[in-house]
Design a protein around this motif. Structure first.
Motif, PDB file in Angstrom:
ATOM      1  N   TYR A 127      -1.532  29.972 -39.871  1.00  0.00           N
ATOM      2  CA  TYR A 127      -2.926  30.340 -39.590  1.00  0.00           C
ATOM      3  C   TYR A 127      -3.063  30.943 -38.199  1.00  0.00           C
ATOM      4  O   TYR A 127      -3.778  31.931 -38.007  1.00  0.00           O
ATOM      5  CB  TYR A 127      -3.852  29.128 -39.747  1.00  0.00           C
ATOM      6  N   TYR A 162      -4.390  34.599 -37.400  1.00  0.00           N
ATOM      7  CA  TYR A 162      -5.570  34.735 -36.535  1.00  0.00           C
ATOM      8  C   TYR A 162      -5.260  35.708 -35.391  1.00  0.00           C
ATOM      9  O   TYR A 162      -6.057  36.608 -35.101  1.00  0.00           O
ATOM     10  CB  TYR A 162      -5.988  33.375 -35.990  1.00  0.00           C
ATOM     11  N   LEU A 195      -9.977  34.163 -42.578  1.00  0.00           N
ATOM     12  CA  LEU A 195      -9.069  33.023 -42.735  1.00  0.00           C
ATOM     13  C   LEU A 195      -9.691  31.938 -43.609  1.00  0.00           C
ATOM     14  O   LEU A 195      -9.011  31.330 -44.439  1.00  0.00           O
ATOM     15  CB  LEU A 195      -8.678  32.450 -41.373  1.00  0.00           C
ATOM     16  N   HIS A 228      -8.443  30.056 -47.191  1.00  0.00           N
ATOM     17  CA  HIS A 228      -8.160  28.616 -47.113  1.00  0.00           C
ATOM     18  C   HIS A 228      -8.370  27.959 -48.470  1.00  0.00           C
ATOM     19  O   HIS A 228      -9.320  28.189 -49.142  1.00  0.00           O
ATOM     20  CB  HIS A 228      -9.056  27.970 -46.067  1.00  0.00           C
TER      21      HIS A 228
END
Length: 108
Positions: free
Chosen positions: A84, A88, A104, A108
């Motif tokens: 992640y 990012y 993101l 998820h």
């Protein structure tokens, strides 16, 4: 086994068209793609996150369903948190922080 260059059979443009058709098909069928960033880069054609294919997927396939995964953490020295963070870091180079977080969250 004889080797050959794929570009002798298909041009880069034709390959891109096939990839786009396949992504559209996956999107229409509601199939979820598992994205494994670190292992994709370490074993694939990508040399860094900056040219990772997820940016093209996000731009061209707005409703493509993706989930982030971590492939063999012991081999690739990563975990889900790092995946992640890597994505990012990639996304904030192109989008605002809030847009990057939104993308993101969608994965998820």
């Amino acid at each position: 086994m004889e080797s050959f260059d794929i570009y002798d059979i298909l041009s880069p443009k034709k390959i891109r068209n096939i990839q786009n058709w396949l992504l559209d098909y996956i999107q229409r069928k509601g199939i979820i793609i598992e994205v494994l960033p670190t292992s994709n880069i370490m074993v694939g054609q990508y040399t860094s996150f900056s040219n990772y294919h997820i940016l093209r997927w996000l731009e061209n396939n707005k409703s493509l369903k993706m989930r982030i995964g971590s492939d063999v953490p012991g081999v690739f020295s990563t975990n889900l948190y790092n995946e992640y963070c890597n994505l990012y870091s990639l996304l904030i180079k192109k989008y605002s922080k809030s847009k990057a977080i939104s993308l993101l969250k969608k994965m998820h």
